[in-house]
Write an enzyme that holds these catalytic residues in place. Structure first.
Site, PDB file in Angstrom:
ATOM      1  N   HIS A  37      20.719   6.762  41.167  1.00 47.08           N
ATOM      2  CA  HIS A  37      19.879   7.962  41.093  1.00 47.08           C
ATOM      3  C   HIS A  37      20.560   9.101  41.846  1.00 47.08           C
ATOM      4  CE1 HIS A  37      16.534  10.618  42.137  1.00 47.08           C
ATOM      5  NE2 HIS A  37      15.934  10.147  41.054  1.00 47.08           N
ATOM      6  N   ASP A  92      10.529  11.227  35.547  1.00 39.84           N
ATOM      7  CA  ASP A  92      10.933  11.799  36.839  1.00 39.84           C
ATOM      8  C   ASP A  92       9.726  12.376  37.579  1.00 39.84           C
ATOM      9  OD1 ASP A  92      12.782  12.114  38.817  1.00 39.84           O
ATOM     10  OD2 ASP A  92      13.974  13.657  37.825  1.00 39.84           O
TER      11      ASP A  92
HETATM   12 MN    MN Z   1      14.429  11.178  39.806  1.00 36.80          MN
END
Ligand code: MN
Length: 366
Positions: free
Chosen positions: A198, A321
């Site tokens: 990430h 997200d």
């Molecule tokens: Mn993210």
């Protein structure tokens, strides 16, 4: 991690507050695979780092906002079963694959990092046990202390049954392609779970160049940092050593899919004087063999179609997200995408079920 700041307030997107779950929305088993959460212990540790760090740090710049109880994302990160489930229901998102928000525990001193990771993983396992149809999760590990990182990865997968490991790009300016981290990668390969790399802000050397106009965050810096990290794992020979390692990149592959032709051309042709490991495959062959990408924060049909063409729909997974970006935008984007229906099923849930070993739904719906 996605966009932060005032633009995250609900006013930003007037549609979000007005729209209701459309009765016409086609049902899919929507599994969102890069969804952030936090625990008070992570907030406390990061708040201390914010308070004690004098020089500018791009990650701590955002942590100052994230740790602010009156800020736009603080309460959303700490919540699992209230606002989050309501949002998921509203847009017919069945499951969040949760991960401790970037930068995980990677900025903390090693002992603190190990303790917070353990607590976070325990609590994540409890959250999943409480809502097994709505949550799955990726483990956090204290990368800065490889033996303990391996221990925690093994515990999180074997004992807690989490679905994979997340590492937020660099740790103290170092990438996983450096030899001292190879035992961690070997352990993850051995556990047969994916490693989600990430984003976080770039290493200091790189971030400096992006400071002007604040390009060091999600607008460009995260992609530059994380794409480089993904590439260095390839060019460093890591995937010849650990050929079964499966890596997941968000944001439609952090720029790498777009660059495959040139990576192959330059890596194969321009060798004179360059000291780098010889590889068994071309860079694009590793991407197609060892990498998955998710749609997190990249709700754009041309990129999706391009990635389906070059990587195949088997390597792409849906992500939102949250809470940095909205359910509505992500779901409406993929619902409306003009791609084959079978690809949409793969991207919404089938790939995630396979890659993260998420139990298939009892009834398949439609
Ligand atoms: Mn993210």
């Amino acid at each position: 991690m996605g966009i932060l700041g005032v633009e995250m307030s609900p006013q930003r997107n007037p549609r979000a507050s007005k729209s209701k779950a459309s009765p016409k929305r086609k049902h899919y088993r929507r599994i969102a695979t890069e969804e952030a959460w936090s625990i008070p212990e992570q907030m406390d540790a990061q708040r201390e780092l914010v308070a004690t760090t004098k020089e500018y740090d791009p990650d701590l710049f955002l942590w100052r906002i994230q740790t602010d109880p009156n800020g736009p994302v603080h309460h959303k990160l700490l919540d699992l079963e209230n606002m989050r489930l309501k949002e998921m229901d509203k847009y017919d998102v069945e499951m969040h694959l949760l991960a401790l928000t970037s930068t995980g525990v990677q900025m903390m001193a090693p002992d603190r990092a190990a303790a917070v990771a353990e607590t976070a993983n325990d609590r994540l396992a409890q959250a999943i046990q409480h809502q097994p149809d709505r949550f799955s999760g990726l483990a956090t590990i204290p990368v800065q202390d490889p033996p303990r990182a391996i221990q925690e990865a093994e515990r999180a997968i074997s004992k807690l049954q989490l679905n994979g490991i997340m590492i937020n790009s660099h740790t103290n300016g170092e990438y996983l392609s450096e030899r001292k981290y190879w035992p961690i990668l070997e352990a993850i390969e051995g556990l047969n779970v994916p490693l989600y790399i990430h984003p976080r802000a770039p290493i200091p050397l790189m971030a400096k160049a992006y400071r002007t106009d604040h390009l060091e965050h999600a607008i460009w810096g995260y992609q530059a940092e994380t794409g480089l990290h993904g590439l260095r794992i390839i060019t460093g020979g890591v995937l010849d050593q650990f050929p079964k390692l499966q890596i997941v990149l968000g944001h439609m592959g952090e720029g790498l899919p777009y660059w495959l032709y040139r990576l192959d051309f330059m890596h194969g042709r321009v060798r004179i004087g360059f000291d780098r490991p010889k590889l068994k495959l071309t860079p694009s062959e590793y991407i197609k063999r060892n990498y998955f990408i998710t749609t997190s924060g990249m709700n754009w049909e041309p990129t999706l179609k391009f990635c389906i063409e070059v990587l195949g729909a088997d390597r792409i997974m849906f992500a939102i997200d949250y809470p940095y970006q909205d359910h509505e935008d992500a779901v409406e984007f993929l619902d409306a995408a003009r791609i084959p229906e079978k690809d949409k099923q793969k991207i919404y849930h089938e790939n995630a079920e396979r890659v993260f070993r998420i139990k298939k739904a009892k009834s398949t719906g439609q």
